[in-house]
Scaffold this active site. Structure first.
Site, PDB file in Angstrom:
ATOM      1  N   PHE B  39       7.770  31.985 -23.799  1.00  0.00           N
ATOM      2  CA  PHE B  39       7.403  33.361 -24.139  1.00  0.00           C
ATOM      3  C   PHE B  39       8.482  33.922 -25.060  1.00  0.00           C
ATOM      4  CE2 PHE B  39       5.165  32.304 -20.334  1.00  0.00           C
ATOM      5  CZ  PHE B  39       3.943  32.947 -20.441  1.00  0.00           C
ATOM      6  N   ALA B  77      11.021  32.591 -20.431  1.00  0.00           N
ATOM      7  CA  ALA B  77      11.086  33.799 -21.261  1.00  0.00           C
ATOM      8  C   ALA B  77      12.399  33.756 -22.036  1.00  0.00           C
ATOM      9  CB  ALA B  77      11.001  35.048 -20.391  1.00  0.00           C
ATOM     10  N   CYS B  78      12.311  33.901 -23.365  1.00  0.00           N
ATOM     11  CA  CYS B  78      13.499  33.803 -24.222  1.00  0.00           C
ATOM     12  C   CYS B  78      14.515  34.890 -23.877  1.00  0.00           C
ATOM     13  CB  CYS B  78      13.079  33.944 -25.673  1.00  0.00           C
ATOM     14  SG  CYS B  78      14.488  34.142 -26.777  1.00  0.00           S
ATOM     15  N   ILE B  79      15.740  34.492 -23.675  1.00  0.00           N
ATOM     16  CA  ILE B  79      16.749  35.459 -23.209  1.00  0.00           C
ATOM     17  C   ILE B  79      17.012  36.558 -24.242  1.00  0.00           C
ATOM     18  CG2 ILE B  79      18.720  34.007 -23.953  1.00  0.00           C
ATOM     19  CD1 ILE B  79      20.158  35.131 -21.400  1.00  0.00           C
ATOM     20  N   CYS B  82      14.122  38.882 -24.242  1.00  0.00           N
ATOM     21  CA  CYS B  82      14.101  39.617 -22.973  1.00  0.00           C
ATOM     22  C   CYS B  82      15.097  40.769 -22.977  1.00  0.00           C
ATOM     23  CB  CYS B  82      14.466  38.690 -21.810  1.00  0.00           C
ATOM     24  SG  CYS B  82      13.092  37.715 -21.196  1.00  0.00           S
TER      25      CYS B  82
END
Lengths: 85, 130, 117
Positions: B39, B77-79, B82
């Site tokens: 994501f 989920a890409c940090i 995020c």
């Protein structure tokens, strides 16, 4: 063969000269509106997106309506998938 | 055949998040596998556990959680995406001294390397963009 | 090892898509052979002289100069989209190969995976 997915009408302009003769185009989301017109490609449209928008009787004769499992199958037949949005 | 998937769209703001879920289910139902769903961009909003849609609307985020947990599929989920958008696990919330964490179960926060690794190792990569 | 073609189609600054695409490309180049193709308004990412001081956002266009250092040597743009915007290669921050339709089709075919942004 490459599968190109298009999810909105404007995205066709990004890829129309990148689609090779044996490539396939899958229309999804708002991209299914492109299925109303005749396009010089092999064109498929996702059934639930077509039905949600009331387009079933309005599509061009060449637009083939498919389900997600057909979408997956076309991806397996393709060398790669390119997404335009 | 092994698929990597990339999701750029937030639930409700874009149909991409729902399309990706339908595709992911079809991949497994067709007997293929998914090595990872990554994501990115607004797609990380899917991992926000505070999403509470009206009862007569599909709980897209919960459906993704059930799909990931039920099928043991990695939902990353890409940090960087995020942190920009306020999706945090406890570690990040503590690091940035935020009032709470909101990462939904079934999701993991990790780096962009996970996108590249998944793309390299999969047979096919499919992006659901916005 | 799979090669990855990154396709950039969004203009800069109006959304963060272009910047997050470049982040992914830079990360990808650390792992494997990566190339980039600019199409549509994605070409506008390359225009030199971008100044975001007054806008107050990061001028990520400066990072394009580092692509060669990251080992990204395949850098190309759509010739028809360049012409359609009244641009030429001198308007760009970095040296870019222009490809016609057949060239772009071959460029895509020559990579194992495509990531669009």
């Amino acid at each position: 063969m490459i599968v190109h997915t298009i999810n909105k009408v404007s995205a066709l302009g990004l890829c129309d000269n990148l689609v090779a003769e044996d490539d396939k185009i899958i229309l999804l989301e708002d991209g299914v509106y492109l299925g109303l017109q005749s396009l010089p490609f092999s064109v498929f449209a996702i059934r639930c997106d077509v039905d949600a928008r009331g387009l079933r009787g309005l599509l061009a004769a060449q637009t083939e309506v498919i389900d997600y499992d057909d979408f997956v199958h076309l991806c397996t037949e393709a060398d790669k998938v390119c997404s335009w949005f | 055949m092994n698929f990597a998937m990339v999701v750029h769209g937030a639930p409700y703001s874009s149909e991409a998040c729902l399309s990706a879920l339908k595709f992911a289910r079809a991949v497994l139902e067709s007997g293929h596998s998914i090595n990872r769903v990554f994501f990115y961009h607004d797609g990380v909003h899917t991992a926000n556990s505070l999403i509470a849609p009206p009862q007569d609307e599909a709980p897209i985020s919960e459906q993704w959680q059930e799909f990931g947990i039920g099928n043991n599929i990695e939902l990353i989920a890409c940090i960087a995406s995020c942190l920009r958008r306020g999706v945090m696990d406890e570690t990040e919330a503590n690091r940035y001294e935020k009032s709470g964490s909101n990462l939904a179960s079934g999701f993991t926060i990790s780096g962009l390397g996970q996108l590249i690794d998944a793309s390299i190792s999969a047979d096919r990569v499919v992006t659901f963009g916005v | 090892m799979s090669s990855i073609l990154f396709v950039f189609s969004r203009p800069p600054h109006g959304s963060i898509n272009a910047q997050e695409g470049l982040d992914a490309l830079l990360m990808g180049s650390a792992f494997t052979t990566c190339s980039v193709l600019f199409v549509g308004d994605g070409l506008m990412q390359l225009v030199s002289g971008q100044s975001t001081d007054d806008l107050g956002t990061k001028n990520f266009s400066l990072s394009f100069g580092a692509l060669k250092d990251y080992g990204v040597t395949g850098i190309a743009c759509s010739e028809p989209d360049l012409v359609a915007r009244g641009l030429n290669k001198d308007d760009f921050l970095i040296e870019v190969e222009t490809l016609n339709a057949a060239g772009m089709q071959a460029f895509i075919r020559n990579h194992d995976k495509v990531l669009n942004f």
